[in-house]
Design a protein around this motif. Structure first.
Motif, PDB file in Angstrom:
ATOM      1  N   UNK A  52       0.801  -1.230   0.000  1.00  0.00           N
ATOM      2  CA  UNK A  52       0.000   0.000   0.000  1.00  0.00           C
ATOM      3  C   UNK A  52       0.836   1.284   0.000  1.00  0.00           C
ATOM      4  N   UNK A  53       2.032   1.228  -0.567  1.00  0.00           N
ATOM      5  CA  UNK A  53       2.840   2.436  -0.705  1.00  0.00           C
ATOM      6  C   UNK A  53       2.311   3.245  -1.886  1.00  0.00           C
ATOM      7  N   UNK A  54       1.974   4.508  -1.658  1.00  0.00           N
ATOM      8  CA  UNK A  54       1.421   5.372  -2.700  1.00  0.00           C
ATOM      9  C   UNK A  54       2.530   6.199  -3.343  1.00  0.00           C
ATOM     10  N   UNK A  55       2.519   6.223  -4.679  1.00  0.00           N
ATOM     11  CA  UNK A  55       3.533   6.945  -5.442  1.00  0.00           C
ATOM     12  C   UNK A  55       2.821   7.879  -6.417  1.00  0.00           C
ATOM     13  N   UNK A  78       4.545   6.402   2.384  1.00  0.00           N
ATOM     14  CA  UNK A  78       4.592   5.066   2.959  1.00  0.00           C
ATOM     15  C   UNK A  78       3.335   4.812   3.778  1.00  0.00           C
ATOM     16  N   UNK A  79       2.936   3.552   3.939  1.00  0.00           N
ATOM     17  CA  UNK A  79       1.703   3.273   4.681  1.00  0.00           C
ATOM     18  C   UNK A  79       1.784   3.770   6.114  1.00  0.00           C
ATOM     19  N   UNK A  80       0.685   4.330   6.571  1.00  0.00           N
ATOM     20  CA  UNK A  80       0.625   4.870   7.919  1.00  0.00           C
ATOM     21  C   UNK A  80       0.519   3.732   8.930  1.00  0.00           C
ATOM     22  N   UNK A  81       1.472   3.682   9.829  1.00  0.00           N
ATOM     23  CA  UNK A  81       1.437   2.669  10.866  1.00  0.00           C
ATOM     24  C   UNK A  81       0.636   3.129  12.068  1.00  0.00           C
ATOM     25  N   UNK A  82       0.659   2.336  13.103  1.00  0.00           N
ATOM     26  CA  UNK A  82      -0.093   2.689  14.295  1.00  0.00           C
ATOM     27  C   UNK A  82       0.532   3.888  14.997  1.00  0.00           C
ATOM     28  N   UNK A  83       1.832   4.050  14.871  1.00  0.00           N
ATOM     29  CA  UNK A  83       2.512   5.156  15.547  1.00  0.00           C
ATOM     30  C   UNK A  83       3.326   6.044  14.604  1.00  0.00           C
ATOM     31  N   UNK A  84       3.819   5.496  13.504  1.00  0.00           N
ATOM     32  CA  UNK A  84       4.807   6.199  12.695  1.00  0.00           C
ATOM     33  C   UNK A  84       4.319   6.321  11.251  1.00  0.00           C
ATOM     34  N   UNK A  85       4.518   7.504  10.627  1.00  0.00           N
ATOM     35  CA  UNK A  85       4.240   7.679   9.214  1.00  0.00           C
ATOM     36  C   UNK A  85       5.300   8.595   8.619  1.00  0.00           C
ATOM     37  N   UNK A  86       5.507   8.477   7.291  1.00  0.00           N
ATOM     38  CA  UNK A  86       6.577   9.207   6.620  1.00  0.00           C
ATOM     39  C   UNK A  86       6.221   9.395   5.146  1.00  0.00           C
ATOM     40  N   UNK A  87       6.805  10.440   4.529  1.00  0.00           N
ATOM     41  CA  UNK A  87       6.690  10.633   3.081  1.00  0.00           C
ATOM     42  C   UNK A  87       7.860  11.481   2.605  1.00  0.00           C
ATOM     43  N   UNK A 120      12.512  17.066   0.069  1.00  0.00           N
ATOM     44  CA  UNK A 120      11.923  17.227   1.392  1.00  0.00           C
ATOM     45  C   UNK A 120      11.455  15.880   1.920  1.00  0.00           C
ATOM     46  N   UNK A 121      11.363  15.817   3.231  1.00  0.00           N
ATOM     47  CA  UNK A 121      10.862  14.627   3.906  1.00  0.00           C
ATOM     48  C   UNK A 121      10.130  15.030   5.171  1.00  0.00           C
ATOM     49  N   UNK A 122       9.119  14.269   5.520  1.00  0.00           N
ATOM     50  CA  UNK A 122       8.370  14.542   6.743  1.00  0.00           C
ATOM     51  C   UNK A 122       8.090  13.233   7.459  1.00  0.00           C
ATOM     52  N   UNK A 127       3.336   9.413  20.265  1.00  0.00           N
ATOM     53  CA  UNK A 127       3.951   8.879  21.476  1.00  0.00           C
ATOM     54  C   UNK A 127       2.927   8.155  22.349  1.00  0.00           C
ATOM     55  N   UNK A 128       1.722   8.682  22.409  1.00  0.00           N
ATOM     56  CA  UNK A 128       0.651   8.071  23.189  1.00  0.00           C
ATOM     57  C   UNK A 128      -0.673   8.476  22.563  1.00  0.00           C
ATOM     58  N   UNK A 129      -1.778   8.109  23.183  1.00  0.00           N
ATOM     59  CA  UNK A 129      -3.076   8.462  22.649  1.00  0.00           C
ATOM     60  C   UNK A 129      -3.319   9.965  22.682  1.00  0.00           C
ATOM     61  N   UNK A 130      -2.625  10.671  23.538  1.00  0.00           N
ATOM     62  CA  UNK A 130      -2.848  12.108  23.703  1.00  0.00           C
ATOM     63  C   UNK A 130      -1.712  12.974  23.182  1.00  0.00           C
ATOM     64  N   UNK A 131      -0.544  12.397  22.959  1.00  0.00           N
ATOM     65  CA  UNK A 131       0.641  13.175  22.581  1.00  0.00           C
ATOM     66  C   UNK A 131       1.177  12.676  21.241  1.00  0.00           C
ATOM     67  N   UNK A 132       1.400  13.615  20.297  1.00  0.00           N
ATOM     68  CA  UNK A 132       1.950  13.278  18.984  1.00  0.00           C
ATOM     69  C   UNK A 132       2.866  14.404  18.528  1.00  0.00           C
ATOM     70  N   UNK A 133       3.780  14.083  17.617  1.00  0.00           N
ATOM     71  CA  UNK A 133       4.722  15.070  17.107  1.00  0.00           C
ATOM     72  C   UNK A 133       5.054  14.807  15.647  1.00  0.00           C
ATOM     73  N   UNK A 134       5.651  15.812  14.996  1.00  0.00           N
ATOM     74  CA  UNK A 134       6.028  15.684  13.592  1.00  0.00           C
ATOM     75  C   UNK A 134       7.282  16.503  13.322  1.00  0.00           C
ATOM     76  N   UNK A 135       7.980  16.141  12.242  1.00  0.00           N
ATOM     77  CA  UNK A 135       9.207  16.819  11.825  1.00  0.00           C
ATOM     78  C   UNK A 135       9.261  16.823  10.310  1.00  0.00           C
TER      79      UNK A 135
END
Length: 436
Positions: A52-55, A78-87, A120-122, A127-135
């Motif tokens: 399921x990788x989208x191009x 890339x496919x979105x995981x339960x905790x981690x995603x990237x493109x 570029x990359x993101x 981190x938990x059900x209430x806390x998330x971050x991105x770069x």
């Protein structure tokens, strides 16, 4: 006069799990004194790779008498995981502009060509059900060529960008609370640098009899340095290229606050309960301090003409503004929807008072499956210190009718503006579209 031809093709290649879209457009525009012919071609594809990788890929070419624009883009999700995603993304852009001669109709020899490569990359992590971050990271190389008469200058510079965010949300008793922090950083060797901090706090109540109460507070701080070339006087060509171009800087440090509060819900009653309403108030305050270049001319007593130089001066911009908005939407039967909105905004810009008030209404009426009508009207009053009062009236009517593969669209618009003078615009358009 405008003449247009369009080709639009969309399909799918099942064996490659790919959807593609081809769009070609030709426009001939006759508008004295500059006529233009523009070609536009775009090809895009969307593919699904293993797991399921989208191009996504995009190629675009736009060419006219005075400009051309070409871009190639490739994006990998890339496919979105339960905790981690990237493109990841790569983009190449080439643009060229030819500036018409100010005096005559023919094109001058001055042109600008810019080539950029962007990577570029993101990445995002929960981190938990209430806390998330991105770069996010971005890197760009630029190559610009400017041609004027027999002279040519080339500039090469790099641009780096960084963006990071952190979000936290949790329910507190009968309220929902969320917070968001974002940080932006950009370094541009030629155009300047900037960084920005944004803090956002949101809260909303659970539904009660009249509706939902919500609030938002935003704090923003930015520090920007803008670099640009400043052209000299008409005598600079006599003294050489060094005198003709000077680099100047403009700095700005801005601190702003935004406080918003509102309530939305439905009217009481069985029949009137279909109506949605919303009342919202917003207060905005912004203070900016910085330095900007000022071009001054020093007269020469011996030769009789002036020599210009650039100096810096401090400046300040203070803005205070309050806005109150009310919305009401009522859906009648058979898809008929009426919307009414009113707003008043008052405040000061560097101690210069300004007040804007408007109301508008919109009615959507589907006559049948084939035909529909939309009417929209708006009236605005503007009052500002040291300026004449301004009143604007606008009425717009749209009607569409579809019969098989043929589609007819009628658009009519009347706009009247009154201040120190009066202006009246009347526009009528009739569009016919046939699908082959």
């Amino acid at each position: 006069e405008e003449e247009r031809y369009t080709l639009d093709v969309r399909s799918r290649i099942s064996s490659l799990a790919t959807r593609y879209h081809l769009f070609a457009d030709y426009v001939s525009l006759k508008r004295s004194p500059y006529d233009d012919e523009r070609w536009s071609v775009r090809i895009s594809t969307a593919s699904i790779i293993k797991r399921q990788i989208n191009w996504y890929n995009w190629i675009s070419l736009i060419s006219g008498n005075y400009y051309s624009y070409f871009t190639v883009l490739s994006n990998l999700y890339f496919p979105t995981g339960r905790r981690f995603h990237q493109n990841y993304l790569y983009q190449y852009t080439r643009s060229e502009y030819i500036y018409p001669d100010v005096i005559g109709v023919e094109r001058s020899t001055e042109s600008t060509e810019l080539k950029t490569h962007t990577m570029s990359g993101s990445w995002g992590y929960r981190f938990s059900e209430r806390l998330s971050g991105s770069l996010s990271l971005r890197y760009t190389t630029n190559n610009q060529a400017i041609k004027k008469a027999a002279k040519e200058s080339n500039d090469r510079w790099e641009t780096e960008g960084l963006s990071a965010s952190l979000g936290y949300a949790r329910p507190i008793s009968w309220m929902k609370f969320s917070s968001y922090y974002r940080f932006f950083l950009r370094h541009d060797e030629l155009r300047g640098d900037s960084y920005e901090h944004i803090l956002e706090l949101n809260s909303s109540t659970s539904k009660f009899r009249w509706g939902i109460l919500y609030t938002m507070y935003t704090l923003r701080y930015s520090d920007e340095t803008e670099k640009y070339r400043q052209r000299g006087s008409e005598y600079d060509d006599f003294f050489g290229e060094e005198a003709a171009e000077n680099f100047s800087r403009r700095t700005a440090k801005t601190l702003s606050h935004t406080l918003l509060a509102g309530v939305r819900g439905r009217l009481p009653g069985t029949r009137m309960g279909r109506a949605y309403w919303n009342i919202e108030g917003e207060y905005y305050q912004s203070d900016t301090k910085g330095k900007k270049p000022v071009r001054t001319t020093i007269e020469d007593e011996e030769f009789g003409f002036g020599d210009s130089e650039t100096r810096e001066e401090h400046y300040q911009i203070n803005v205070k503004q309050f806005s109150l908005t009310g919305d009401l939407s009522y859906p009648w039967r058979k898809g008929i929807v009426g919307i009414f909105r009113t707003n008043i905004t008052t405040g000061t810009y560097n101690k210069r008072a300004r007040t804007i008030y408007y109301y508008e209404g919109k009615l959507t009426y589907p006559i049948s499956r084939r035909a529909g009508v939309m009417a929209w009207w708006r009236q605005t009053w503007t009052k500002m210190d040291d300026s004449p009062d301004r009143e604007e009236q606008l009425f717009q009517l749209e009607a569409d009718y579809g019969l098989g593969k043929t589609h007819l669209v009628f658009e009519g618009r009347i706009r009247k503006v009154t201040n120190d003078s009066e202006r009246l615009d009347r526009i009528i358009r009739l569009k016919v579209r046939r699908t082959l």
